[in-house]
Design a protein around this motif. Structure first.
Motif, mmCIF file in Angstrom:
data_model
loop_
_atom_site.group_PDB
_atom_site.id
_atom_site.type_symbol
_atom_site.label_atom_id
_atom_site.label_comp_id
_atom_site.label_asym_id
_atom_site.label_seq_id
_atom_site.Cartn_x
_atom_site.Cartn_y
_atom_site.Cartn_z
ATOM 1 N N ILE A 79 -18.238 38.377 66.033
ATOM 2 C CA ILE A 79 -18.937 37.333 66.891
ATOM 3 C C ILE A 79 -20.220 37.427 66.136
ATOM 4 O O ILE A 79 -21.011 36.509 65.797
ATOM 5 C CB ILE A 79 -19.601 38.680 68.001
ATOM 6 C CG1 ILE A 79 -18.076 38.423 69.830
ATOM 7 C CG2 ILE A 79 -20.441 37.989 68.491
ATOM 8 C CD1 ILE A 79 -18.324 39.883 69.876
ATOM 9 N N ALA A 80 -20.770 38.977 64.956
ATOM 10 C CA ALA A 80 -21.684 38.899 63.652
ATOM 11 C C ALA A 80 -21.383 37.651 62.898
ATOM 12 O O ALA A 80 -22.983 36.629 62.933
ATOM 13 C CB ALA A 80 -21.306 40.290 63.536
ATOM 14 N N ALA A 81 -20.800 37.515 62.950
ATOM 15 C CA ALA A 81 -20.357 36.407 61.698
ATOM 16 C C ALA A 81 -20.748 34.707 62.633
ATOM 17 O O ALA A 81 -21.151 33.996 62.007
ATOM 18 C CB ALA A 81 -18.878 36.213 61.306
ATOM 19 N N SER A 82 -19.726 34.568 63.679
ATOM 20 C CA SER A 82 -20.386 33.661 64.172
ATOM 21 C C SER A 82 -22.065 33.453 64.825
ATOM 22 O O SER A 82 -22.716 31.874 64.912
ATOM 23 C CB SER A 82 -19.306 33.670 65.651
ATOM 24 O OG SER A 82 -19.567 32.509 66.496
ATOM 25 N N LYS A 83 -22.624 34.325 65.046
ATOM 26 C CA LYS A 83 -23.565 34.465 64.935
ATOM 27 C C LYS A 83 -24.772 34.563 64.748
ATOM 28 O O LYS A 83 -26.389 33.947 64.460
ATOM 29 C CB LYS A 83 -24.168 35.492 67.015
ATOM 30 C CG LYS A 83 -23.130 35.179 68.243
ATOM 31 C CD LYS A 83 -23.882 36.300 69.330
ATOM 32 C CE LYS A 83 -22.977 36.007 70.260
ATOM 33 N NZ LYS A 83 -23.695 34.490 71.095
ATOM 34 N N GLY A 84 -24.099 34.981 63.133
ATOM 35 C CA GLY A 84 -25.656 35.207 62.160
ATOM 36 C C GLY A 84 -25.503 36.351 61.818
ATOM 37 O O GLY A 84 -27.149 36.790 61.249
ATOM 38 N N TYR A 85 -25.541 37.259 62.367
ATOM 39 C CA TYR A 85 -26.322 38.702 62.794
ATOM 40 C C TYR A 85 -25.632 39.600 61.382
ATOM 41 O O TYR A 85 -23.950 39.365 61.142
ATOM 42 C CB TYR A 85 -25.617 40.036 63.890
ATOM 43 C CG TYR A 85 -26.373 38.885 65.049
ATOM 44 C CD1 TYR A 85 -27.762 39.211 65.147
ATOM 45 C CD2 TYR A 85 -25.698 38.440 66.329
ATOM 46 C CE1 TYR A 85 -28.840 38.399 66.455
ATOM 47 C CE2 TYR A 85 -26.601 38.107 66.642
ATOM 48 C CZ TYR A 85 -27.907 37.805 67.423
ATOM 49 O OH TYR A 85 -27.877 37.581 67.925
#
Length: 345
Positions: A79-85
């Motif tokens: 999820i972080a990779a997808s959202k840029g976190y």
């Protein structure tokens, strides 16, 4: 087939395996590993991140941090990779190497805690490290899967209704107990359902979630070295505790029929078959939740040298143990106890 633009937008929630031909008992297994994170933890991770975004806790400068034995760390990495976190996972030495490498491949940072806490586990040390990080830099945002209501709410909204839709006459549901997010979400959903459903929590021997003495636990996933803050035992009808040897035997037994599941799934299935052997009169509709698949355990519960080092030769079939087995050499013909001969009690 769906067309998606974000990895967390896909999660197969309607796949069940009939285990009666494999195990000889009436049990359906809900498979939660068919998503880009490979486990049930994608549901909780997505719920917690979206809630943090709605509450304004996450900004473009935030660094998400979480303590995880593996699967939630992978889910948050996706999820972080997808959202840029940015994401930092604080794990411990029991976390499978393949899991750590997977998180790093997704761009996450991984910190491994090696010191045991007062209860003989790593959780206390991991949480201490996370708290110290958050105190040192306000960019860190700790989702706290152990106390976050989003952890159980995800399963109240999704997992429970998915099971109910396929099994409207459900009698008993077996759920592994880690943080107890899946357990509490499903239990709360079925408490309000139109018919009573018996909720059986499956825990690992050595876990203190439901009391008892702490002990060595080498398979990550289920069990806790402290009482789970989310746990409300009023929703739980029975508790089954499973030895790690039985977890391993069950995983190998399923693998011999082509179903490669992870350690958490092996624990849940072992506990379910044990409970059904003592309680089922042949008319129960029973479902167990399989949190994960087995690829991340290839160098642990499916690896002969790892098993021998931790559990000794008694974990193997006696007729298949070679006379000598030098460490580091291939172990030919060796396999874990279980096969299709059934569990021993």
């Amino acid at each position: 087939m769906p067309v998606i633009s974000a990895p967390h937008a896909f999660n197969e929630g309607h796949l069940f395996v009939d285990l009666e031909p494999v195990l000889g008992c009436r049990l359906h297994l809900k498979c939660e590993g068919f998503n880009f994170a490979g486990s049930v933890k994608l549901k909780a991770a997505n719920e917690m991140v979206e809630a943090a975004e709605r509450d304004g806790l996450l900004t473009e400068d935030s660094i998400v941090v979480e303590s995880s034995s593996g699967n939630l760390g992978v889910a948050l990495s996706v999820i972080a990779a997808s959202k840029g976190y940015r994401f930092l996972c604080v794990t411990d030495s029991r976390c499978n190497l393949s899991t750590r490498l997977l998180m790093e491949a997704l761009g996450s940072e991984v910190h491994v805690v090696a010191d045991l806490d007062a209860n003989g586990g790593f959780l206390g040390r991991r949480i201490d490290y996370v708290r110290a990080l958050c105190a040192s830099d306000d960019r860190y945002v700790w989702l706290s899967q152990y106390t976050n209501a989003g952890n159980w709410r995800a399963h109240y909204r999704t997992t429970g209704p998915e099971i109910a839709g396929h099994f409207p006459r459900l009698d008993v549901l077996f759920i592994g107990a880690g943080t107890t997010g899946t357990l509490m979400g499903c239990a709360r959903y079925f408490r309000q359902w139109h018919r009573p459903v018996r909720i059986v929590a499956v825990d690992s021997v050595g876990s203190v979630s439901f009391g008892g003495e702490p002990g060595r636990r080498m398979i990550p996933g289920l069990g806790m070295s402290m009482r789970p803050p989310l746990l409300d035992e009023s929703y739980v009808d029975d508790v089954v505790r499973v030895e790690e040897v039985d977890t391993i035997r069950t995983c190998h037994r399923l693998a011999r029929r082509g179903f490669l599941f992870g350690g958490s799934t092996g624990t849940v299935v072992s506990g379910a078959t044990d409970w059904l052997a003592r309680h089922d009169t042949g008319d129960l509709t029973a479902v167990a939740i399989a949190p994960d698949l087995g690829e991340r355990y290839l160098d642990t519960i499916y690896q002969a040298n790892w098993l021998q080092d931790l559990y000794g030769d008694e974990i193997f079939d006696p007729e298949e143990v070679p006379a000598t087995s030098p460490r580091g050499k291939p172990v030919a013909r060796r396999r874990a106890v279980g096969g299709d001969r059934g569990r021993e009690h």
